[in-house]
Write a protein that holds these residues in place. Sequence first.
Motif, short mmCIF file in Angstrom:
data_model
loop_
_atom_site.label_atom_id
_atom_site.label_comp_id
_atom_site.label_asym_id
_atom_site.label_seq_id
_atom_site.Cartn_x
_atom_site.Cartn_y
_atom_site.Cartn_z
N ASN A 38 0.96 -1.13 -0.04
CA ASN A 38 -0.03 0.25 0.07
C ASN A 38 1.10 1.21 0.21
N THR A 39 1.19 1.88 -1.06
CA THR A 39 1.93 2.76 -1.18
C THR A 39 1.47 3.87 -2.25
N TYR A 40 2.04 5.39 -2.09
CA TYR A 40 1.44 6.28 -2.91
C TYR A 40 2.38 7.22 -3.42
N THR A 41 2.53 7.79 -4.52
CA THR A 41 3.38 8.83 -5.08
C THR A 41 2.80 10.08 -4.52
N ALA A 42 3.36 11.07 -4.75
CA ALA A 42 2.86 12.65 -4.31
C ALA A 42 1.73 12.91 -5.49
N GLU A 43 2.03 12.35 -6.83
CA GLU A 43 1.14 12.60 -7.75
C GLU A 43 -0.21 11.96 -7.45
N GLU A 44 -0.04 10.62 -7.06
CA GLU A 44 -1.39 9.87 -6.80
C GLU A 44 -1.85 10.65 -5.47
N LEU A 45 -1.45 11.18 -4.52
CA LEU A 45 -1.92 11.72 -3.29
C LEU A 45 -2.60 13.37 -3.71
N GLY A 46 -1.84 13.85 -4.62
CA GLY A 46 -2.47 15.25 -4.82
C GLY A 46 -2.62 15.99 -3.70
N PRO A 47 -3.52 16.91 -3.77
CA PRO A 47 -3.55 18.12 -2.67
C PRO A 47 -4.37 17.79 -1.35
N GLN A 48 -4.60 16.33 -1.39
CA GLN A 48 -5.42 16.08 -0.40
C GLN A 48 -4.88 16.29 1.17
N GLN A 49 -5.73 16.41 2.29
CA GLN A 49 -5.05 16.92 3.55
C GLN A 49 -5.78 15.92 4.55
N HIS A 50 -5.70 14.89 4.28
CA HIS A 50 -6.18 13.73 5.15
C HIS A 50 -5.10 13.28 6.05
N PRO A 51 -5.34 13.20 7.48
CA PRO A 51 -4.21 13.00 8.62
C PRO A 51 -3.58 11.78 8.06
N GLY A 52 -2.18 11.79 8.11
CA GLY A 52 -1.28 10.53 7.50
C GLY A 52 -1.19 10.33 6.04
N ALA A 53 -2.00 11.36 5.20
CA ALA A 53 -2.01 10.85 3.69
C ALA A 53 -1.01 11.79 3.06
N SER A 54 -0.14 12.32 3.74
CA SER A 54 0.96 13.45 3.12
C SER A 54 2.15 13.08 4.10
N ARG A 55 3.35 13.35 3.43
CA ARG A 55 4.72 13.29 4.20
C ARG A 55 4.51 14.32 5.36
N ALA A 56 4.03 15.36 5.33
CA ALA A 56 4.13 16.35 6.17
C ALA A 56 3.21 16.05 7.53
N THR A 57 2.13 15.37 7.27
CA THR A 57 1.30 14.86 8.35
C THR A 57 1.46 13.36 8.83
N TYR A 58 2.35 12.67 8.32
CA TYR A 58 2.50 11.07 8.50
C TYR A 58 2.93 10.96 9.91
N ALA A 59 4.14 11.60 10.11
CA ALA A 59 4.80 11.32 11.49
C ALA A 59 3.60 11.37 12.75
N GLU A 60 2.87 12.57 12.55
CA GLU A 60 2.10 12.64 13.85
C GLU A 60 0.99 11.74 13.69
N ALA A 61 0.56 11.32 12.59
CA ALA A 61 -0.57 10.06 12.56
C ALA A 61 -0.03 8.94 13.09
N ALA A 62 1.49 8.34 12.61
CA ALA A 62 2.06 7.29 12.72
C ALA A 62 2.30 7.24 14.34
N VAL A 63 2.65 8.44 15.32
CA VAL A 63 2.86 8.40 16.45
C VAL A 63 1.56 8.13 17.30
N THR A 64 0.42 8.93 16.79
CA THR A 64 -0.61 8.36 17.39
C THR A 64 -0.94 7.04 17.15
N GLU A 65 -0.99 6.39 16.21
CA GLU A 65 -1.18 5.01 16.12
C GLU A 65 -0.38 4.13 17.11
N VAL A 66 1.11 4.42 17.19
CA VAL A 66 1.92 3.91 18.16
C VAL A 66 1.30 3.83 19.35
N ARG A 67 0.96 5.15 19.85
CA ARG A 67 0.35 5.38 21.20
C ARG A 67 -0.95 4.51 21.39
#
Length: 117
Positions: A48-77
Amino acid sequence: MPRLPDGDPAPQTGELPPAALATLDGSRLGVYVHVPFCAVRCGYCDFNTYTAEELGPQQHPGASRATYAEAAVTEVRRARAALGDVDVGVSTVFVGGGTPTLLEPADLGRVVAAVRD
């Protein structure tokens, strides 16, 4: 008609059932961190992988490299909370799935630090 598997259902609060927790005594976990971002999609990839082009301008939690880390940390917790009071160590952390080096080093470090903590 589908039939539920044998055993108790998972508690609604998200913890693991007591029978599952009992099997963890003294165990150490291996943690897999899936980083779903790739520069290009390889033809043979089944992850399950995505290129930047496939993601487009979506702003869903964890769906971009900018928001991924916070979503992953939340999942670890959340995963840690599911263990309740059981003290389980981690022996290995495997990072894979896409191209983890597309993440900022500090972001990847935050995810690994959450696993450590």
